[in-house]
Design a protein around this motif. Sequence first.
Motif, PDB file in Angstrom:
ATOM      1  N   LYS B   1      45.258  38.556  37.120  1.00 46.55           N
ATOM      2  CA  LYS B   1      44.258  38.235  38.134  1.00 46.55           C
ATOM      3  C   LYS B   1      44.953  37.586  39.314  1.00 46.55           C
ATOM      4  CE  LYS B   1      39.509  36.592  37.757  1.00 46.55           C
ATOM      5  NZ  LYS B   1      38.579  35.703  37.037  1.00 46.55           N
ATOM      6  N   ALA B   2      44.691  38.084  40.518  1.00 55.38           N
ATOM      7  CA  ALA B   2      45.344  37.536  41.695  1.00 55.38           C
ATOM      8  C   ALA B   2      44.812  36.133  41.966  1.00 55.38           C
ATOM      9  CB  ALA B   2      45.074  38.435  42.890  1.00 55.38           C
ATOM     10  N   GLY B   3      45.687  35.287  42.537  1.00 55.53           N
ATOM     11  CA  GLY B   3      45.288  33.928  42.878  1.00 55.53           C
ATOM     12  C   GLY B   3      44.590  33.890  44.218  1.00 55.53           C
ATOM     13  N   VAL B   4      44.450  32.690  44.752  1.00 54.75           N
ATOM     14  CA  VAL B   4      43.859  32.492  46.073  1.00 54.75           C
ATOM     15  C   VAL B   4      44.886  32.910  47.126  1.00 54.75           C
ATOM     16  CG1 VAL B   4      42.877  30.829  47.677  1.00 54.75           C
ATOM     17  CG2 VAL B   4      42.431  30.607  45.210  1.00 54.75           C
ATOM     18  N   THR B   5      44.482  33.760  48.041  1.00 55.98           N
ATOM     19  CA  THR B   5      45.393  34.277  49.053  1.00 55.98           C
ATOM     20  C   THR B   5      44.982  33.783  50.429  1.00 55.98           C
ATOM     21  OG1 THR B   5      45.716  36.285  47.744  1.00 55.98           O
ATOM     22  CG2 THR B   5      46.411  36.353  50.049  1.00 55.98           C
ATOM     23  N   GLN B   6      45.935  33.161  51.127  1.00 52.05           N
ATOM     24  CA  GLN B   6      45.671  32.682  52.468  1.00 52.05           C
ATOM     25  C   GLN B   6      46.570  33.410  53.457  1.00 52.05           C
ATOM     26  OE1 GLN B   6      45.431  28.080  51.187  1.00 52.05           O
ATOM     27  NE2 GLN B   6      44.792  28.473  53.303  1.00 52.05           N
ATOM     28  N   THR B   7      45.978  33.804  54.565  1.00 57.53           N
ATOM     29  CA  THR B   7      46.757  34.458  55.612  1.00 57.53           C
ATOM     30  C   THR B   7      46.379  33.909  56.979  1.00 57.53           C
ATOM     31  OG1 THR B   7      45.112  36.241  55.754  1.00 57.53           O
ATOM     32  CG2 THR B   7      47.045  36.627  54.357  1.00 57.53           C
ATOM     33  N   ILE B  26      39.810  33.802  44.351  1.00 58.91           N
ATOM     34  CA  ILE B  26      40.011  34.528  43.104  1.00 58.91           C
ATOM     35  C   ILE B  26      38.767  35.384  42.858  1.00 58.91           C
ATOM     36  CG2 ILE B  26      40.161  34.239  40.592  1.00 58.91           C
ATOM     37  CD1 ILE B  26      41.873  31.732  41.164  1.00 58.91           C
ATOM     38  N   SER B  27      38.979  36.589  42.362  1.00 54.47           N
ATOM     39  CA  SER B  27      37.869  37.509  42.116  1.00 54.47           C
ATOM     40  C   SER B  27      36.806  36.852  41.231  1.00 54.47           C
ATOM     41  CB  SER B  27      38.409  38.768  41.431  1.00 54.47           C
ATOM     42  OG  SER B  27      37.369  39.661  41.139  1.00 54.47           O
TER      43      SER B  27
END
Lengths: 113, 114
Positions: B1-7, B26-27
């Motif tokens: 599961k992908a983590g929290v992504t910040q851009t 997160i999903s």
Amino acid sequence: GENVEQHPSTLSVQEGDSAVIKCTYSDSASNYFPWYKQELGKGPQLIIDIRSNVGEKKDQRIAVTLNKTAKHFSLHITETQPEDSAVYFCAASPNFGNEKLTFGTGTRLTIIP
Amino acid sequence: KAGVTQTPRYLIKTRGQQVTLSCSPISGHRSVSWYQQTPGQGLQFLFEYFSETQRNKGNFPGRFSGRQFSNSRSEMNVSTLELGDSALYLCASSGEGGGGTEAFFGQGTRLTVV
């Protein structure tokens, strides 16, 4: 609003010894007390948490104690290892999860090999 | 599961400009919070969104705003940037179902105002 004080701001410990970090909070409505570890260039990562209906919680080398009457909680790390070196933050919140965490000012822990 | 992504991860802006930061939780997580981290003030709560509504707000001026989309992704905007806005901006997400989850943080967006 909530105010969280954290001590000490820096802590150096010989590898294998124990480290203790203490926090106090002001708002009696706070019921959730997480501890986060932040390594350089990364976001905070939860290492252990405790809720107000529990006095102590342990997870391997890490333990947290809570005294609701005195409004303070502490992080205990035993048998410290070099990878424990990081900045540690305590926090308080009315509820479990993501709602309005109030953080302490952080403790930079250095483990001396 | 992908983590929290910040851009983006890093951003340099000029005083007076505005900036928009993005956070993908997160999903399955519907709560997203934003925090500002500076050496002087530490980690300070900006605001929290849940199901596209601002649920909690910290003590920051109106130049700081946010929103959440129907897919739970969130953006925060800072207008009329000041030098003091230079900071690491962190996003955290948590789930609400089944008793809820703790807050999971992204790696942050490092904003430098010159």
